[in-house]
Design a protein around this motif. Structure first.
Motif, PDB file in Angstrom:
ATOM      1  N   VAL A 166      43.747  37.202  38.788  1.00 52.64           N
ATOM      2  CA  VAL A 166      44.727  36.195  39.186  1.00 52.64           C
ATOM      3  C   VAL A 166      44.810  36.115  40.709  1.00 52.64           C
ATOM      4  CG1 VAL A 166      47.159  35.525  39.072  1.00 52.64           C
ATOM      5  CG2 VAL A 166      46.020  36.416  37.038  1.00 52.64           C
ATOM      6  N   GLN A 167      44.764  37.256  41.387  1.00 50.09           N
ATOM      7  CA  GLN A 167      44.753  37.254  42.847  1.00 50.09           C
ATOM      8  C   GLN A 167      43.523  36.517  43.373  1.00 50.09           C
ATOM      9  OE1 GLN A 167      44.953  41.505  43.433  1.00 50.09           O
ATOM     10  NE2 GLN A 167      47.021  41.338  44.291  1.00 50.09           N
ATOM     11  N   ASN A 168      42.389  36.756  42.744  1.00 55.90           N
ATOM     12  CA  ASN A 168      41.166  36.067  43.145  1.00 55.90           C
ATOM     13  C   ASN A 168      41.273  34.566  42.905  1.00 55.90           C
ATOM     14  OD1 ASN A 168      39.950  38.387  44.023  1.00 55.90           O
ATOM     15  ND2 ASN A 168      38.807  38.731  42.150  1.00 55.90           N
ATOM     16  N   ALA A 169      41.928  34.178  41.818  1.00 54.48           N
ATOM     17  CA  ALA A 169      42.121  32.754  41.522  1.00 54.48           C
ATOM     18  C   ALA A 169      42.967  32.097  42.608  1.00 54.48           C
ATOM     19  CB  ALA A 169      42.760  32.586  40.150  1.00 54.48           C
TER      20      ALA A 169
ATOM     21  N   TRP B 182      47.369  31.807  32.080  1.00 57.39           N
ATOM     22  CA  TRP B 182      47.425  31.699  30.620  1.00 57.39           C
ATOM     23  C   TRP B 182      46.100  31.206  30.052  1.00 57.39           C
ATOM     24  CZ3 TRP B 182      50.517  33.469  26.991  1.00 57.39           C
ATOM     25  CH2 TRP B 182      50.409  32.956  25.714  1.00 57.39           C
ATOM     26  N   SER B 183      45.556  30.144  30.671  1.00 55.28           N
ATOM     27  CA  SER B 183      44.298  29.589  30.161  1.00 55.28           C
ATOM     28  C   SER B 183      43.084  30.068  30.954  1.00 55.28           C
ATOM     29  CB  SER B 183      44.348  28.064  30.174  1.00 55.28           C
ATOM     30  OG  SER B 183      44.477  27.579  31.500  1.00 55.28           O
ATOM     31  N   GLY B 184      43.308  30.816  32.048  1.00 59.67           N
ATOM     32  CA  GLY B 184      42.197  31.328  32.845  1.00 59.67           C
ATOM     33  C   GLY B 184      41.451  30.232  33.573  1.00 59.67           C
ATOM     34  N   THR B 185      42.210  29.307  34.176  1.00 59.47           N
ATOM     35  CA  THR B 185      41.567  28.202  34.881  1.00 59.47           C
ATOM     36  C   THR B 185      42.092  28.065  36.304  1.00 59.47           C
ATOM     37  OG1 THR B 185      43.192  26.619  34.043  1.00 59.47           O
ATOM     38  CG2 THR B 185      41.133  26.816  32.808  1.00 59.47           C
TER      39      THR B 185
ATOM     40  N   PHE C 180      35.997  37.822  38.513  1.00 60.73           N
ATOM     41  CA  PHE C 180      37.147  37.503  37.672  1.00 60.73           C
ATOM     42  C   PHE C 180      36.981  38.292  36.380  1.00 60.73           C
ATOM     43  CE2 PHE C 180      36.694  34.227  40.718  1.00 60.73           C
ATOM     44  CZ  PHE C 180      37.969  33.753  40.971  1.00 60.73           C
ATOM     45  N   GLU C 181      37.386  39.550  36.444  1.00 63.02           N
ATOM     46  CA  GLU C 181      37.147  40.460  35.327  1.00 63.02           C
ATOM     47  C   GLU C 181      38.263  40.390  34.306  1.00 63.02           C
ATOM     48  OE1 GLU C 181      36.373  44.287  37.051  1.00 63.02           O
ATOM     49  OE2 GLU C 181      34.588  43.568  38.066  1.00 63.02           O
ATOM     50  N   GLY C 182      37.934  40.811  33.105  1.00 64.07           N
ATOM     51  CA  GLY C 182      38.920  40.918  32.039  1.00 64.07           C
ATOM     52  C   GLY C 182      38.805  39.818  30.998  1.00 64.07           C
ATOM     53  N   ARG C 183      38.461  38.631  31.424  1.00 65.51           N
ATOM     54  CA  ARG C 183      38.278  37.495  30.523  1.00 65.51           C
ATOM     55  C   ARG C 183      37.528  36.421  31.285  1.00 65.51           C
ATOM     56  NH1 ARG C 183      43.980  34.412  30.001  1.00 65.51           N
ATOM     57  NH2 ARG C 183      42.674  32.669  29.467  1.00 65.51           N
ATOM     58  N   GLN C 184      37.083  35.414  30.603  1.00 64.39           N
ATOM     59  CA  GLN C 184      36.347  34.346  31.270  1.00 64.39           C
ATOM     60  C   GLN C 184      37.310  33.395  31.970  1.00 64.39           C
ATOM     61  OE1 GLN C 184      32.830  33.970  31.589  1.00 64.39           O
ATOM     62  NE2 GLN C 184      33.755  32.728  33.190  1.00 64.39           N
TER      63      GLN C 184
END
Length: 106
Positions: A22-25, A47-50, A80-84
């Motif tokens: 999230v920090q990277n996002a 929530w949606s990883g976008t 962006f680790e943990g999920r796509q």
């Protein structure tokens, strides 16, 4: 315009290996917003990883920009680790629909 966008992305500082996705996002959004090319502020959805950027460009340029941005993130070892996670580019004329999207590096 694409060159300016990618040059700004090149200034992205490498994040620590264990940095939160999230920090990277939010860091990616800051880079996108700092280009001055965004039609509206970049948005992050944990929530949606976008990561969604609204930029006034056609779909061909948006696809190139998306691919170039992912390449810069990989070069700077931003993960962006943990999920796509996905970068989505919309146009102010697309009605909120993506004109390009690409998976962010894991």
């Amino acid at each position: 315009m694409k060159i300016i966008f990618l040059a700004a992305a090149a200034s992205l500082v490498a994040a620590p290996a264990l940095a939160d996705a999230v920090q990277n996002a939010y860091l990616l959004c800051q880079v996108i917003d700092n280009t001055g090319l965004s039609s509206s502020p970049c948005e992050v959805s944990g929530w949606s990883g976008t990561v969604t950027a609204t930029i006034d460009m056609d779909s061909a340029n948006a696809r190139e920009t998306c691919t170039g941005m992912v390449g810069m993130l990989k070069q700077k070892s931003v993960r962006f680790e943990g999920r796509q996670w996905t970068l989505q580019i919309t146009s102010p004329y697309s009605g909120g629909n993506s004109i390009a999207y690409c998976d962010l590096p894991q």
